[in-house]
Motif scaffolding. Structure first.
Motif, PDB file in Angstrom:
ATOM      1  N   TYR A   1       0.842  -1.190   0.000  1.00 38.04           N
ATOM      2  CA  TYR A   1       0.000   0.000   0.000  1.00 38.04           C
ATOM      3  C   TYR A   1       0.880   1.244   0.000  1.00 38.04           C
ATOM      4  CZ  TYR A   1       1.055   0.327   4.971  1.00 38.04           C
ATOM      5  OH  TYR A   1       1.704   0.440   6.158  1.00 38.04           O
ATOM      6  N   GLN A   2       0.299   2.376  -0.361  1.00 41.04           N
ATOM      7  CA  GLN A   2       1.025   3.641  -0.387  1.00 41.04           C
ATOM      8  C   GLN A   2       0.385   4.599   0.612  1.00 41.04           C
ATOM      9  OE1 GLN A   2       1.205   5.558  -4.210  1.00 41.04           O
ATOM     10  NE2 GLN A   2       2.867   6.892  -3.580  1.00 41.04           N
ATOM     11  N   THR A   3       1.223   5.262   1.404  1.00 41.09           N
ATOM     12  CA  THR A   3       0.723   6.228   2.378  1.00 41.09           C
ATOM     13  C   THR A   3       0.470   7.566   1.697  1.00 41.09           C
ATOM     14  OG1 THR A   3       2.928   7.002   2.992  1.00 41.09           O
ATOM     15  CG2 THR A   3       2.057   5.100   4.205  1.00 41.09           C
ATOM     16  N   ARG A   4      -0.127   8.481   2.423  1.00 38.05           N
ATOM     17  CA  ARG A   4      -0.408   9.814   1.881  1.00 38.05           C
ATOM     18  C   ARG A   4       0.874  10.596   1.590  1.00 38.05           C
ATOM     19  NH1 ARG A   4      -5.073  11.473   6.133  1.00 38.05           N
ATOM     20  NH2 ARG A   4      -6.573   9.901   5.468  1.00 38.05           N
ATOM     21  N   LYS A   5       1.930  10.288   2.316  1.00 41.76           N
ATOM     22  CA  LYS A   5       3.202  10.995   2.112  1.00 41.76           C
ATOM     23  C   LYS A   5       4.040  10.377   0.995  1.00 41.76           C
ATOM     24  CE  LYS A   5       3.572  12.825   6.741  1.00 41.76           C
ATOM     25  NZ  LYS A   5       4.426  13.005   7.911  1.00 41.76           N
ATOM     26  N   GLY A   6       3.547   9.312   0.357  1.00 39.50           N
ATOM     27  CA  GLY A   6       4.234   8.745  -0.783  1.00 39.50           C
ATOM     28  C   GLY A   6       5.121   7.549  -0.491  1.00 39.50           C
ATOM     29  N   ARG A   7       5.213   7.138   0.757  1.00 40.75           N
ATOM     30  CA  ARG A   7       6.008   5.955   1.088  1.00 40.75           C
ATOM     31  C   ARG A   7       5.155   4.711   0.903  1.00 40.75           C
ATOM     32  NH1 ARG A   7       9.462   6.373   6.255  1.00 40.75           N
ATOM     33  NH2 ARG A   7      10.643   4.863   5.058  1.00 40.75           N
ATOM     34  N   PHE A   8       5.795   3.567   0.836  1.00 43.92           N
ATOM     35  CA  PHE A   8       5.105   2.307   0.606  1.00 43.92           C
ATOM     36  C   PHE A   8       5.262   1.408   1.815  1.00 43.92           C
ATOM     37  CE2 PHE A   8       6.008   4.023  -3.526  1.00 43.92           C
ATOM     38  CZ  PHE A   8       4.845   3.781  -4.234  1.00 43.92           C
ATOM     39  N   GLY A   9       4.239   0.597   2.058  1.00 39.79           N
ATOM     40  CA  GLY A   9       4.262  -0.319   3.181  1.00 39.79           C
ATOM     41  C   GLY A   9       3.765  -1.691   2.769  1.00 39.79           C
ATOM     42  N   VAL A  10       3.982  -2.649   3.659  1.00 39.57           N
ATOM     43  CA  VAL A  10       3.552  -4.024   3.422  1.00 39.57           C
ATOM     44  C   VAL A  10       2.638  -4.423   4.568  1.00 39.57           C
ATOM     45  CG1 VAL A  10       4.320  -6.406   3.174  1.00 39.57           C
ATOM     46  CG2 VAL A  10       5.692  -4.566   2.221  1.00 39.57           C
ATOM     47  N   LYS A  11       1.518  -5.037   4.211  1.00 40.19           N
ATOM     48  CA  LYS A  11       0.606  -5.541   5.242  1.00 40.19           C
ATOM     49  C   LYS A  11       0.340  -7.011   4.975  1.00 40.19           C
ATOM     50  CE  LYS A  11      -3.344  -3.667   2.770  1.00 40.19           C
ATOM     51  NZ  LYS A  11      -4.484  -2.768   2.848  1.00 40.19           N
ATOM     52  N   ALA A  12       0.151  -7.754   6.050  1.00 38.80           N
ATOM     53  CA  ALA A  12      -0.083  -9.193   5.934  1.00 38.80           C
ATOM     54  C   ALA A  12      -1.274  -9.573   6.809  1.00 38.80           C
ATOM     55  CB  ALA A  12       1.153  -9.966   6.368  1.00 38.80           C
ATOM     56  N   PHE A  13      -2.032 -10.551   6.354  1.00 39.09           N
ATOM     57  CA  PHE A  13      -3.260 -10.979   7.021  1.00 39.09           C
ATOM     58  C   PHE A  13      -3.132 -12.451   7.386  1.00 39.09           C
ATOM     59  CE2 PHE A  13      -7.503 -12.885   6.544  1.00 39.09           C
ATOM     60  CZ  PHE A  13      -8.192 -12.166   7.489  1.00 39.09           C
ATOM     61  N   TRP A  14      -3.194 -12.750   8.683  1.00 42.11           N
ATOM     62  CA  TRP A  14      -3.195 -14.119   9.166  1.00 42.11           C
ATOM     63  C   TRP A  14      -4.562 -14.455   9.734  1.00 42.11           C
ATOM     64  CZ3 TRP A  14       1.376 -11.394   9.488  1.00 42.11           C
ATOM     65  CH2 TRP A  14       2.516 -12.063   9.065  1.00 42.11           C
ATOM     66  N   GLU A  15      -5.121 -15.558   9.307  1.00 45.20           N
ATOM     67  CA  GLU A  15      -6.400 -16.005   9.854  1.00 45.20           C
ATOM     68  C   GLU A  15      -6.147 -16.795  11.122  1.00 45.20           C
ATOM     69  OE1 GLU A  15      -9.026 -17.940   7.146  1.00 45.20           O
ATOM     70  OE2 GLU A  15      -8.293 -16.737   5.484  1.00 45.20           O
ATOM     71  N   SER A  16      -7.013 -16.630  12.096  1.00 44.77           N
ATOM     72  CA  SER A  16      -6.868 -17.392  13.339  1.00 44.77           C
ATOM     73  C   SER A  16      -7.442 -18.788  13.122  1.00 44.77           C
ATOM     74  CB  SER A  16      -7.588 -16.689  14.471  1.00 44.77           C
ATOM     75  OG  SER A  16      -8.967 -16.608  14.190  1.00 44.77           O
ATOM     76  N   ARG A  17      -6.976 -19.692  13.903  1.00 49.62           N
ATOM     77  CA  ARG A  17      -7.419 -21.082  13.766  1.00 49.62           C
ATOM     78  C   ARG A  17      -8.567 -21.403  14.651  1.00 49.62           C
ATOM     79  NH1 ARG A  17      -1.781 -24.311  13.234  1.00 49.62           N
ATOM     80  NH2 ARG A  17      -1.136 -23.268  11.371  1.00 49.62           N
TER      81      ARG A  17
END
Length: 57
Positions: free
Chosen positions: A41-57
């Motif tokens: 994803y890209q922030t409002r200031k122009g930097r980029f980030g990574v997000k990860a989604f783990w499902e619970s068991r």
């Protein structure tokens, strides 16, 4: 319940894509489970980030 982790911010999309690829391959995962979703994803200031989604068991 599921968890979303916003991992880190980097300066370029290329760096974020490389980090996301390493997470998808499992080379950066501390647990035995791989995330079900990894995105860049890209922030409002122009930097980029990574997000990860783990499902619970």
């Amino acid at each position: 319940m599921a968890w979303v982790y916003y991992l880190r911010l980097v300066d370029t999309k290329f760096q974020a894509d490389c980090l996301a690829a390493r997470i998808e391959e499992g080379t950066l995962c501390l647990s035995q489970r791989l995330p079900s979703y990894v995105g860049v994803y890209q922030t409002r200031k122009g930097r980029f980030g990574v997000k990860a989604f783990w499902e619970s068991r």
